[in-house]
Design a protein around this motif. Structure first.
Motif, mmCIF file in Angstrom:
data_model
loop_
_atom_site.group_PDB
_atom_site.id
_atom_site.type_symbol
_atom_site.label_atom_id
_atom_site.label_comp_id
_atom_site.label_asym_id
_atom_site.label_seq_id
_atom_site.Cartn_x
_atom_site.Cartn_y
_atom_site.Cartn_z
ATOM 1 N N TYR A 127 7.456 0.328 11.834
ATOM 2 C CA TYR A 127 6.747 -0.662 11.139
ATOM 3 C C TYR A 127 6.885 -1.480 10.252
ATOM 4 C CZ TYR A 127 2.373 0.672 13.693
ATOM 5 O OH TYR A 127 1.338 1.609 14.396
ATOM 6 N N GLN A 128 6.681 -2.299 9.298
ATOM 7 C CA GLN A 128 7.352 -3.108 8.813
ATOM 8 C C GLN A 128 6.364 -3.057 7.231
ATOM 9 O OE1 GLN A 128 10.593 -4.747 8.782
ATOM 10 N NE2 GLN A 128 10.327 -3.796 10.805
ATOM 11 N N VAL A 129 6.862 -2.982 6.485
ATOM 12 C CA VAL A 129 5.692 -3.020 5.304
ATOM 13 C C VAL A 129 5.157 -4.091 4.484
ATOM 14 C CG1 VAL A 129 5.941 -2.406 2.524
ATOM 15 C CG2 VAL A 129 6.577 -0.993 4.194
ATOM 16 N N GLN A 130 3.701 -4.407 4.581
ATOM 17 C CA GLN A 130 3.575 -5.390 3.576
ATOM 18 C C GLN A 130 2.856 -5.453 2.826
ATOM 19 O OE1 GLN A 130 2.815 -8.358 7.380
ATOM 20 N NE2 GLN A 130 4.831 -6.755 7.786
ATOM 21 N N ALA A 137 -8.702 6.144 -2.002
ATOM 22 C CA ALA A 137 -8.768 7.957 -1.379
ATOM 23 C C ALA A 137 -7.481 8.507 -2.923
ATOM 24 C CB ALA A 137 -8.958 8.704 -0.420
ATOM 25 N N GLY A 138 -7.688 8.022 -3.783
ATOM 26 C CA GLY A 138 -6.493 8.844 -4.726
ATOM 27 C C GLY A 138 -5.294 8.765 -4.023
ATOM 28 N N ILE A 139 -4.404 8.104 -3.417
ATOM 29 C CA ILE A 139 -3.141 8.609 -2.511
ATOM 30 C C ILE A 139 -2.818 6.923 -2.709
ATOM 31 C CG2 ILE A 139 -2.406 9.240 -0.939
ATOM 32 C CD1 ILE A 139 -4.835 11.705 -0.278
ATOM 33 N N GLU A 140 -1.659 6.891 -2.674
ATOM 34 C CA GLU A 140 -0.500 6.117 -3.111
ATOM 35 C C GLU A 140 -0.228 5.548 -1.190
ATOM 36 O OE1 GLU A 140 2.846 6.026 -5.239
ATOM 37 O OE2 GLU A 140 1.620 5.113 -6.694
ATOM 38 N N HIS A 141 -1.235 4.216 -0.766
ATOM 39 C CA HIS A 141 -0.507 4.669 0.250
ATOM 40 C C HIS A 141 0.454 2.583 0.549
ATOM 41 C CE1 HIS A 141 -3.997 6.657 1.282
ATOM 42 N NE2 HIS A 141 -4.011 5.855 2.036
ATOM 43 N N VAL A 142 0.588 2.172 1.922
ATOM 44 C CA VAL A 142 0.755 1.223 1.754
ATOM 45 C C VAL A 142 0.784 -0.300 3.125
ATOM 46 C CG1 VAL A 142 3.622 1.727 2.785
ATOM 47 C CG2 VAL A 142 3.345 -1.181 1.662
ATOM 48 N N MET A 143 0.500 -0.732 3.197
ATOM 49 C CA MET A 143 0.058 -1.585 3.817
ATOM 50 C C MET A 143 1.451 -1.952 5.161
ATOM 51 S SD MET A 143 -2.243 -3.001 6.375
ATOM 52 C CE MET A 143 -4.139 -4.323 5.283
ATOM 53 N N MET A 144 1.213 -1.055 6.344
ATOM 54 C CA MET A 144 2.161 -1.681 6.994
ATOM 55 C C MET A 144 1.315 -2.128 7.979
ATOM 56 S SD MET A 144 5.083 1.584 6.937
ATOM 57 C CE MET A 144 5.662 1.374 7.323
ATOM 58 N N ALA A 145 2.440 -2.652 9.281
ATOM 59 C CA ALA A 145 2.340 -3.172 10.394
ATOM 60 C C ALA A 145 3.346 -3.606 11.663
ATOM 61 C CB ALA A 145 2.205 -4.993 10.774
ATOM 62 N N TYR A 146 2.888 -3.514 12.663
ATOM 63 C CA TYR A 146 3.810 -3.410 14.027
ATOM 64 C C TYR A 146 3.477 -3.772 14.743
ATOM 65 C CZ TYR A 146 6.047 -0.904 17.913
ATOM 66 O OH TYR A 146 6.783 -0.165 18.639
ATOM 67 N N ASP A 147 4.566 -4.924 15.588
ATOM 68 C CA ASP A 147 4.878 -6.089 16.848
ATOM 69 C C ASP A 147 4.894 -5.511 17.836
ATOM 70 O OD1 ASP A 147 4.780 -8.196 14.365
ATOM 71 O OD2 ASP A 147 6.680 -8.309 14.243
ATOM 72 N N LEU A 148 3.218 -5.252 18.399
ATOM 73 C CA LEU A 148 3.064 -4.878 20.459
ATOM 74 C C LEU A 148 3.947 -5.473 20.652
ATOM 75 C CD1 LEU A 148 -0.064 -4.266 19.489
ATOM 76 C CD2 LEU A 148 1.614 -2.537 19.363
#
Length: 148
Positions: A127-130, A137-148
């Protein structure tokens, strides 16, 4: 557990036992373990494809996630592996089956809001960071994507 076959169903197709097992693992992981206080079950669950693997006795879920379309994009969420089943590569096996399932549906890319603690897992899967880190919900996240 070499040839785990994950089940792909919408809630309306699931048995009461399957719904219970999936919900219990998600609550154990996200509410009890991670102390998230946002509602665990939401309206997205009504239309999402629930992906899960139950134990031999069909009494507990070992690994779960859900798939849904949001604004034309396939999204992955609520990825969890039971504490007792961690370290058996169930998450990796589940994601391989998720990717194959979506390819058969013609999907080109899968997105997720990855918790920062889970980012190395998604990195490993390709997966790649976007974009930037955000709080959900009080937790750090990052959008990620995977090319199928």
């Amino acid at each position: 557990m070499e040839n785990e076959k994950f089940t792909f169903k919408k809630i309306a197709e699931m048995t009461g036992r399957e719904v219970y097992c999936v919900a219990r693992l998600r609550i154990d992981t996200f509410v009890t373990e991670q102390k998230i206080t946002d509602p665990e079950l939401d309206d997205q669950d009504l239309t999402a494809i629930q992906v899960f693997l139950l134990n031999e006795n069909q009494t507990n879920a070992l690994a779960v996630c859900r798939l849904f379309v949001n604004n034309g994009k396939w999204m992955l969420g609520r990825v969890a592996v039971a504490k007792a089943a961690r370290g058996q590569n169930l998450g990796t096996k589940m994601m391989a089956q998720v990717h194959e399932y979506l390819k058969k549906l013609g999907a080109k890319r899968l997105y997720c809001h990855a918790q920062m603690q889970a980012k190395p897992f998604y990195d490993y899967l390709g997966y790649q960071v976007q974009g930037d880190v955000f709080t959900e919900a009080g937790i750090e996240h990052v959008m990620m994507a995977y090319d199928l």
